[in-house]
Write a protein that holds these residues in place. Structure first.
Motif, PDB file in Angstrom:
ATOM      1  N   GLY A 249     -17.794  26.158 -51.230  1.00 20.09           N
ATOM      2  CA  GLY A 249     -18.492  25.968 -52.080  1.00 20.09           C
ATOM      3  C   GLY A 249     -19.618  24.020 -52.307  1.00 20.09           C
ATOM      4  N   GLU A 250     -18.346  23.539 -52.671  1.00 16.44           N
ATOM      5  CA  GLU A 250     -18.518  22.184 -52.693  1.00 16.44           C
ATOM      6  C   GLU A 250     -20.196  21.472 -52.082  1.00 16.44           C
ATOM      7  OE1 GLU A 250     -13.890  22.225 -52.922  1.00 16.44           O
ATOM      8  OE2 GLU A 250     -16.079  22.732 -51.600  1.00 16.44           O
ATOM      9  N   VAL A 251     -20.242  21.792 -50.824  1.00 14.49           N
ATOM     10  CA  VAL A 251     -21.890  21.808 -49.784  1.00 14.49           C
ATOM     11  C   VAL A 251     -23.207  22.205 -50.977  1.00 14.49           C
ATOM     12  CG1 VAL A 251     -23.207  21.918 -47.902  1.00 14.49           C
ATOM     13  CG2 VAL A 251     -20.500  22.671 -47.919  1.00 14.49           C
ATOM     14  N   PRO A 252     -24.004  21.303 -50.844  1.00 13.73           N
ATOM     15  CA  PRO A 252     -25.260  21.213 -51.542  1.00 13.73           C
ATOM     16  C   PRO A 252     -25.878  22.230 -51.267  1.00 13.73           C
ATOM     17  CG  PRO A 252     -25.090  19.049 -51.505  1.00 13.73           C
ATOM     18  CD  PRO A 252     -23.556  20.230 -50.279  1.00 13.73           C
ATOM     19  N   ALA A 253     -26.588  23.256 -51.856  1.00 13.97           N
ATOM     20  CA  ALA A 253     -27.227  23.797 -51.227  1.00 13.97           C
ATOM     21  C   ALA A 253     -28.463  23.565 -50.007  1.00 13.97           C
ATOM     22  CB  ALA A 253     -28.621  24.319 -52.413  1.00 13.97           C
ATOM     23  N   PHE A 254     -28.588  24.644 -49.424  1.00 10.46           N
ATOM     24  CA  PHE A 254     -30.144  24.211 -48.456  1.00 10.46           C
ATOM     25  C   PHE A 254     -31.230  23.879 -48.811  1.00 10.46           C
ATOM     26  CE2 PHE A 254     -33.438  25.630 -45.414  1.00 10.46           C
ATOM     27  CZ  PHE A 254     -32.331  25.168 -43.867  1.00 10.46           C
ATOM     28  N   PRO A 255     -32.067  22.451 -47.519  1.00  5.77           N
ATOM     29  CA  PRO A 255     -31.526  21.749 -46.344  1.00  5.77           C
ATOM     30  C   PRO A 255     -30.162  21.052 -47.037  1.00  5.77           C
ATOM     31  CG  PRO A 255     -33.157  21.349 -46.993  1.00  5.77           C
ATOM     32  CD  PRO A 255     -33.117  22.246 -48.269  1.00  5.77           C
ATOM     33  N   TYR A 256     -29.815  20.610 -48.240  1.00  2.00           N
ATOM     34  CA  TYR A 256     -29.831  19.284 -48.522  1.00  2.00           C
ATOM     35  C   TYR A 256     -27.574  19.078 -48.212  1.00  2.00           C
ATOM     36  CZ  TYR A 256     -33.469  18.918 -52.089  1.00  2.00           C
ATOM     37  OH  TYR A 256     -34.548  18.454 -52.389  1.00  2.00           O
ATOM     38  N   GLY A 257     -27.432  20.349 -47.252  1.00  2.00           N
ATOM     39  CA  GLY A 257     -26.177  20.322 -46.684  1.00  2.00           C
ATOM     40  C   GLY A 257     -25.950  18.747 -45.518  1.00  2.00           C
ATOM     41  N   SER A 258     -26.677  18.635 -44.955  1.00  2.00           N
ATOM     42  CA  SER A 258     -26.953  17.609 -43.687  1.00  2.00           C
ATOM     43  C   SER A 258     -26.974  16.050 -44.158  1.00  2.00           C
ATOM     44  CB  SER A 258     -28.109  17.665 -43.008  1.00  2.00           C
ATOM     45  OG  SER A 258     -29.271  17.597 -42.854  1.00  2.00           O
ATOM     46  N   ASN A 259     -27.311  15.642 -45.464  1.00  2.00           N
ATOM     47  CA  ASN A 259     -27.333  14.287 -45.432  1.00  2.00           C
ATOM     48  C   ASN A 259     -26.031  13.635 -45.812  1.00  2.00           C
ATOM     49  OD1 ASN A 259     -29.747  15.611 -46.180  1.00  2.00           O
ATOM     50  ND2 ASN A 259     -29.937  14.732 -48.832  1.00  2.00           N
ATOM     51  N   ALA A 260     -25.143  14.259 -46.076  1.00  2.00           N
ATOM     52  CA  ALA A 260     -23.671  13.459 -45.881  1.00  2.00           C
ATOM     53  C   ALA A 260     -22.976  13.369 -44.830  1.00  2.00           C
ATOM     54  CB  ALA A 260     -23.143  13.751 -47.340  1.00  2.00           C
ATOM     55  N   LEU A 261     -23.520  14.341 -43.929  1.00  2.00           N
ATOM     56  CA  LEU A 261     -22.850  14.450 -42.787  1.00  2.00           C
ATOM     57  C   LEU A 261     -23.669  13.762 -41.624  1.00  2.00           C
ATOM     58  CD1 LEU A 261     -21.688  18.506 -42.186  1.00  2.00           C
ATOM     59  CD2 LEU A 261     -20.495  16.291 -42.793  1.00  2.00           C
ATOM     60  N   ALA A 262     -24.744  12.864 -42.053  1.00  2.00           N
ATOM     61  CA  ALA A 262     -25.661  12.211 -41.252  1.00  2.00           C
ATOM     62  C   ALA A 262     -24.658  11.197 -40.854  1.00  2.00           C
ATOM     63  CB  ALA A 262     -26.665  11.680 -41.671  1.00  2.00           C
ATOM     64  N   PRO A 263     -23.899   9.706 -40.588  1.00  2.00           N
ATOM     65  CA  PRO A 263     -23.126   8.693 -40.893  1.00  2.00           C
ATOM     66  C   PRO A 263     -21.538   9.281 -39.575  1.00  2.00           C
ATOM     67  CG  PRO A 263     -22.944   9.137 -42.982  1.00  2.00           C
ATOM     68  CD  PRO A 263     -24.124   9.415 -42.953  1.00  2.00           C
ATOM     69  N   LEU A 264     -21.470  10.744 -40.185  1.00  2.00           N
ATOM     70  CA  LEU A 264     -19.862  10.403 -39.613  1.00  2.00           C
ATOM     71  C   LEU A 264     -20.838  11.443 -38.080  1.00  2.00           C
ATOM     72  CD1 LEU A 264     -18.632  12.735 -41.813  1.00  2.00           C
ATOM     73  CD2 LEU A 264     -17.104  10.699 -41.164  1.00  2.00           C
ATOM     74  N   ARG A 265     -21.868  12.350 -38.245  1.00  2.00           N
ATOM     75  CA  ARG A 265     -21.966  13.065 -36.889  1.00  2.00           C
ATOM     76  C   ARG A 265     -22.721  12.235 -35.756  1.00  2.00           C
ATOM     77  NH1 ARG A 265     -27.397  17.095 -36.359  1.00  2.00           N
ATOM     78  NH2 ARG A 265     -27.376  17.108 -34.361  1.00  2.00           N
ATOM     79  N   ALA A 266     -23.484  10.794 -36.346  1.00  2.00           N
ATOM     80  CA  ALA A 266     -23.694   9.406 -35.355  1.00  2.00           C
ATOM     81  C   ALA A 266     -22.941   9.024 -35.098  1.00  2.00           C
ATOM     82  CB  ALA A 266     -24.603   9.016 -36.289  1.00  2.00           C
ATOM     83  N   HIS A 267     -21.550   8.464 -35.756  1.00  2.00           N
ATOM     84  CA  HIS A 267     -20.397   7.581 -35.523  1.00  2.00           C
ATOM     85  C   HIS A 267     -19.605   8.642 -34.243  1.00  2.00           C
ATOM     86  CE1 HIS A 267     -17.361   4.749 -35.329  1.00  2.00           C
ATOM     87  NE2 HIS A 267     -16.238   5.884 -35.718  1.00  2.00           N
ATOM     88  N   ALA A 268     -19.232   9.832 -34.540  1.00  2.00           N
ATOM     89  CA  ALA A 268     -18.455  10.745 -32.816  1.00  2.00           C
ATOM     90  C   ALA A 268     -19.072  11.313 -32.126  1.00  2.00           C
ATOM     91  CB  ALA A 268     -18.342  12.035 -34.342  1.00  2.00           C
ATOM     92  N   GLU A 269     -20.465  11.278 -32.655  1.00  2.00           N
ATOM     93  CA  GLU A 269     -21.539  11.554 -31.410  1.00  2.00           C
ATOM     94  C   GLU A 269     -21.277  10.487 -30.224  1.00  2.00           C
ATOM     95  OE1 GLU A 269     -25.066  13.247 -31.937  1.00  2.00           O
ATOM     96  OE2 GLU A 269     -24.405  15.293 -32.563  1.00  2.00           O
ATOM     97  N   ALA A 270     -21.427   9.534 -31.025  1.00  2.00           N
ATOM     98  CA  ALA A 270     -21.920   7.586 -29.572  1.00  2.00           C
ATOM     99  C   ALA A 270     -20.448   7.899 -29.780  1.00  2.00           C
ATOM    100  CB  ALA A 270     -21.968   6.462 -30.761  1.00  2.00           C
ATOM    101  N   ASP A 271     -19.693   8.533 -29.795  1.00  2.00           N
ATOM    102  CA  ASP A 271     -17.760   7.791 -29.265  1.00  2.00           C
ATOM    103  C   ASP A 271     -17.726   9.391 -27.834  1.00  2.00           C
ATOM    104  OD1 ASP A 271     -15.065   7.063 -28.895  1.00  2.00           O
ATOM    105  OD2 ASP A 271     -14.295   8.454 -30.512  1.00  2.00           O
ATOM    106  N   GLY A 272     -18.862  10.143 -28.572  1.00  2.00           N
ATOM    107  CA  GLY A 272     -17.961  11.539 -27.428  1.00  2.00           C
ATOM    108  C   GLY A 272     -18.195  12.623 -28.039  1.00  2.00           C
ATOM    109  N   ARG A 273     -18.132  12.795 -29.084  1.00  2.00           N
ATOM    110  CA  ARG A 273     -17.351  13.805 -30.240  1.00  2.00           C
ATOM    111  C   ARG A 273     -18.396  14.806 -30.861  1.00  2.00           C
ATOM    112  NH1 ARG A 273     -14.155  11.486 -34.079  1.00  2.00           N
ATOM    113  NH2 ARG A 273     -15.470   9.460 -34.282  1.00  2.00           N
ATOM    114  N   GLY A 274     -17.983  16.212 -30.276  1.00  2.00           N
ATOM    115  CA  GLY A 274     -19.174  16.599 -31.442  1.00  2.00           C
ATOM    116  C   GLY A 274     -18.127  16.977 -32.864  1.00  2.00           C
TER     117      GLY A 274
END
Length: 344
Positions: free
Chosen positions: A282-307
């Motif tokens: 329930g803490e995730v903001p309504a679509f499509p705003y939920g992706s905002n906060a994850l962007a830096p985590l996603r970029a960092h992990a993908e650069a490290d070969g992780r999804g």
């Protein structure tokens, strides 16, 4: 009788699904060259980017092109993201990253995108999350494009047919990516077989769990006029997915619906974030705003070969996905379809 897609110039009853993050001009070109309908995901494109991608496709392939748009409603005012940031705070600390700039949002179909469609004049324009307003829809029809609508329930199929779409994409619960659900109080994933049993006055394109020619044959025998495949194209050389995502394709990994990555419910491969937080929060903001906060985590992990923090959108057929070029895949699917029909 000439089929729905064949009348547009396709040699196969197959639509390559529009998949943001995986699809683009290269995938559409290869699919069209193979004889399918190529698709471009346009919900995150500017009109200029849309025009450039359409020009790239038309310069390299001759066949029907589908432009796909979203018809969601942006929340006003923008949702409060503090609870979501607090939930993600331990991950920021662990990964050594901080919240960054807000990435581009998925935009609903609007005046500017409609004007771009009028210039592009594609064979097909498809919509997710319902249809645009009547004035915009009339302008799209004025280009000569066929209009396809996406349905996830029998009710949505009937709603779209009553509004005169040229075909309904029946998105079964087996399909990967964002559910196009738009009617009713709660998301209700409906199996593809249930959707194909619904009789409506317009052609139906089956989507969900279809990865090989035998699957296509079953969908057509159940009443579909054509099929739309997304997961099957993920492992294509022309797919733009990340390396950690690609490594999971063709393996037995679980998929489930989650709202963690965008705020909207979508099906994907279960990863660390889904396991540790649970697929729905329930803490995730309504679509499509939920992706905002994850962007830096996603970029960092993908650069490290992780999804670990990436949306790994895929349907239930992910274990059967085969790695080959999209053009070769379409040819393989057509051959398998002919074989399945011959053995029926």
């Amino acid at each position: 009788m000439v089929g729905l897609l064949e009348a547009l110039g396709a040699r196969a009853p197959i639509v390559q699904a529009p998949m943001a993050g995986a699809g683009g001009a290269a995938l559409a070109i290869a699919a069209i060259r193979g004889g399918a309908v190529g698709s471009l995901p346009c919900a995150m494109l500017t009109p200029a980017q849309l025009a450039a991608q359409v020009a790239e496709v038309h310069a390299a392939a001759h066949g029907p092109l589908n432009l796909n748009f979203f018809c969601h409603h942006l929340p006003e005012p923008a949702p409060d993201e503090r609870a979501w940031h607090a939930l993600l705070a331990p991950y920021y600390a662990e990964e050594g990253v901080e919240p960054g700039p807000v990435p581009p949002l998925r935009r609903p179909f609007d005046e500017a995108l409609c004007a771009a469609v009028e210039k592009a004049r594609p064979a097909i324009v498809s919509f997710h999350f319902g249809l645009p307003g009547e004035a915009l829809l009339a302008r799209v029809r004025g280009t000569g494009a066929l209009v396809f609508g996406n349905a996830t329930t029998p009710e949505e199929m009937r709603w779209l047919a009553a509004r005169g779409v040229d075909a309904v994409i029946a998105q079964g619960a087996e399909a990967g990516g964002h559910s196009g659900w738009f009617l009713g109080a709660a998301h209700r994933p409906t199996p593809l077989a249930v959707l194909l049993a619904e009789e409506i006055a317009v052609p139906v394109i089956a989507a969900g769990g279809i990865v090989d020619g035998a699957d296509i044959a079953r969908a057509l025998a159940a009443g579909a006029s054509a099929v739309q495949l997304g997961t099957a194209f993920l492992a294509a050389r022309e797919s733009a997915i990340s390396a950690p995502f690609r490594a999971l394709l063709g393996t037995r990994v679980p998929t489930e619906f989650t709202n963690l990555f965008s705020g909207g419910e979508a099906q994907g491969i279960r990863n660390r974030l889904m396991r540790e937080l649970g697929p729905i929060r329930g803490e995730v903001p309504a679509f499509p705003y939920g992706s905002n906060a994850l962007a830096p985590l996603r970029a960092h992990a993908e650069a490290d070969g992780r999804g670990d923090y990436s949306p790994l959108w895929a349907g239930t057929g992910v274990a059967q996905v085969r790695a080959m070029g999209a053009e070769e895949l379409v040819g393989t699917l057509v051959a398998e379809l002919a074989q399945a029909r011959a053995g029926a």
